[in-house]
Design a protein around this motif. Structure first.
Motif, PDB file in Angstrom:
ATOM      1  N   ASP A  47      46.990  41.268  36.007  1.00  0.00           N
ATOM      2  CA  ASP A  47      46.115  40.528  34.912  1.00  0.00           C
ATOM      3  C   ASP A  47      45.647  39.787  35.210  1.00  0.00           C
ATOM      4  O   ASP A  47      46.039  38.824  35.818  1.00  0.00           O
ATOM      5  N   ARG A  48      44.305  39.891  35.412  1.00  0.00           N
ATOM      6  CA  ARG A  48      43.745  38.818  35.500  1.00  0.00           C
ATOM      7  C   ARG A  48      43.583  36.892  35.273  1.00  0.00           C
ATOM      8  O   ARG A  48      43.370  36.532  36.015  1.00  0.00           O
ATOM      9  N   ASN A  49      44.089  37.358  34.252  1.00  0.00           N
ATOM     10  CA  ASN A  49      44.332  36.258  33.411  1.00  0.00           C
ATOM     11  C   ASN A  49      45.644  35.425  33.821  1.00  0.00           C
ATOM     12  O   ASN A  49      45.601  34.536  33.698  1.00  0.00           O
ATOM     13  N   ARG A  50      46.687  36.317  34.183  1.00  0.00           N
ATOM     14  CA  ARG A  50      48.105  35.083  34.764  1.00  0.00           C
ATOM     15  C   ARG A  50      47.833  35.306  36.377  1.00  0.00           C
ATOM     16  O   ARG A  50      48.516  34.532  36.408  1.00  0.00           O
ATOM     17  N   GLY A  51      46.617  35.402  37.257  1.00  0.00           N
ATOM     18  CA  GLY A  51      46.570  34.437  37.922  1.00  0.00           C
ATOM     19  C   GLY A  51      45.777  36.196  39.071  1.00  0.00           C
ATOM     20  O   GLY A  51      45.999  37.799  38.665  1.00  0.00           O
ATOM     21  N   SER A  52      45.648  36.299  40.987  1.00  0.00           N
ATOM     22  CA  SER A  52      44.698  37.113  41.204  1.00  0.00           C
ATOM     23  C   SER A  52      46.683  37.795  41.994  1.00  0.00           C
ATOM     24  O   SER A  52      47.402  36.924  42.470  1.00  0.00           O
ATOM     25  N   PHE A  53      45.686  38.938  42.646  1.00  0.00           N
ATOM     26  CA  PHE A  53      46.656  38.882  43.732  1.00  0.00           C
ATOM     27  C   PHE A  53      46.689  38.356  45.635  1.00  0.00           C
ATOM     28  O   PHE A  53      48.317  38.258  45.392  1.00  0.00           O
ATOM     29  N   LYS A  54      45.784  37.891  45.213  1.00  0.00           N
ATOM     30  CA  LYS A  54      45.917  36.931  46.158  1.00  0.00           C
ATOM     31  C   LYS A  54      46.893  35.903  45.953  1.00  0.00           C
ATOM     32  O   LYS A  54      47.704  35.321  46.984  1.00  0.00           O
ATOM     33  N   GLY A  55      47.060  35.005  44.516  1.00  0.00           N
ATOM     34  CA  GLY A  55      47.947  34.251  44.513  1.00  0.00           C
ATOM     35  C   GLY A  55      49.185  34.630  44.516  1.00  0.00           C
ATOM     36  O   GLY A  55      49.827  33.397  44.973  1.00  0.00           O
ATOM     37  N   GLU A 176      36.704  41.828  44.852  1.00  0.00           N
ATOM     38  CA  GLU A 176      37.017  42.142  43.503  1.00  0.00           C
ATOM     39  C   GLU A 176      38.415  43.118  43.509  1.00  0.00           C
ATOM     40  O   GLU A 176      39.637  42.941  42.459  1.00  0.00           O
ATOM     41  N   ARG A 177      38.801  44.063  44.360  1.00  0.00           N
ATOM     42  CA  ARG A 177      39.758  44.381  44.733  1.00  0.00           C
ATOM     43  C   ARG A 177      41.188  43.647  44.778  1.00  0.00           C
ATOM     44  O   ARG A 177      41.834  44.012  44.167  1.00  0.00           O
ATOM     45  N   ASP A 178      40.453  42.323  45.223  1.00  0.00           N
ATOM     46  CA  ASP A 178      41.574  41.817  45.916  1.00  0.00           C
ATOM     47  C   ASP A 178      42.216  40.503  45.044  1.00  0.00           C
ATOM     48  O   ASP A 178      43.103  39.253  45.102  1.00  0.00           O
ATOM     49  N   GLY A 179      41.647  40.215  43.790  1.00  0.00           N
ATOM     50  CA  GLY A 179      41.693  39.119  43.107  1.00  0.00           C
ATOM     51  C   GLY A 179      40.700  37.738  43.337  1.00  0.00           C
ATOM     52  O   GLY A 179      41.364  36.822  43.159  1.00  0.00           O
ATOM     53  N   THR A 180      39.701  38.098  44.495  1.00  0.00           N
ATOM     54  CA  THR A 180      39.159  36.780  44.067  1.00  0.00           C
ATOM     55  C   THR A 180      38.091  36.314  43.643  1.00  0.00           C
ATOM     56  O   THR A 180      37.489  37.460  43.674  1.00  0.00           O
ATOM     57  N   PRO A 181      37.761  35.273  42.452  1.00  0.00           N
ATOM     58  CA  PRO A 181      37.057  35.149  42.079  1.00  0.00           C
ATOM     59  C   PRO A 181      35.435  34.943  42.987  1.00  0.00           C
ATOM     60  O   PRO A 181      35.280  34.880  44.368  1.00  0.00           O
TER      61      PRO A 181
END
Length: 181
Positions: A47-55, A176-181
């Motif tokens: 869920d991008r709103n909760r955070g990224s895979f990276k985080g 995008e795949r790893d949820g990095t802005p």
């Protein structure tokens, strides 16, 4: 997200080494982190709103490092004199501190570039990839690249332009795949 990907292993290993761990301890952190992530993947909902895979991966790695450092503080350092043992503990990076965040971000950036390059390598001819990597990634001059790879300046600039555009696309996909802005 495939945690079995060697670039994630390298990412975690490099962060652990830069945090002050020995090679063996860093390998243990990689293994512990991957086991923890694997066990948690069933419950993981992106869920991008909760955070990224990276985080999330950073948090899991940080907790493994914190646990390692906590164990190290409890374990007596038998072979080192008392003053050296104290210095060793002081030199270890604080797994909750801003230094670890900086290390993580630097290693994450390297991870994204490695991921993009690996994909790019499969998309272009070996010669174009080699020219691009030598000139644009490794920083060789046009003259050095031309001499080493037996290509002319026009071929180098063409590879830089064409492969460079594809590289930027792959880098964006990796972000995008790893949820990095």
């Amino acid at each position: 997200m495939c945690i079995r990907d060697s670039t994630y292993r390298d990412l975690i290993f490099n962060v652990a080494r830069r945090a002050g761990l020995s090679e063996a301890d860093a390998k243990d952190i990689v293994q512990e982190t991957i086991v923890k992530v694997h066990k948690s993947l069933e419950r993981f909902q992106y869920d991008r709103n909760r955070g990224s895979f990276k985080g999330w991966l950073c948090s899991v790695t940080r907790s493994r490092l914190a646990e390692h450092f906590k164990k190290q503080q409890k374990r007596p350092l038998l072979r080192a004199p008392l003053d050296e043992a104290g210095n060793a503990l002081e030199k270890m990076a604080d797994p909750d501190g801003p230094v670890l965040e900086k290390i993580w971000d630097e290693e994450w950036h390297k991870h994204l570039i490695a991921t993009a390059l690996a994909t790019l390598k499969r998309r272009v001819s070996p010669k174009q990839f080699q020219v691009f990597k030598c000139h644009c990634v490794d920083g060789w001059t046009v003259k050095e690249t031309g001499r080493a790879l037996n290509v002319n300046a026009a071929q180098i600039y063409m590879a830089k332009q064409r492969v460079g555009n594809l590289f930027r696309e792959e880098l964006e996909r990796a972000r995008e795949r790893d949820g990095t802005p």
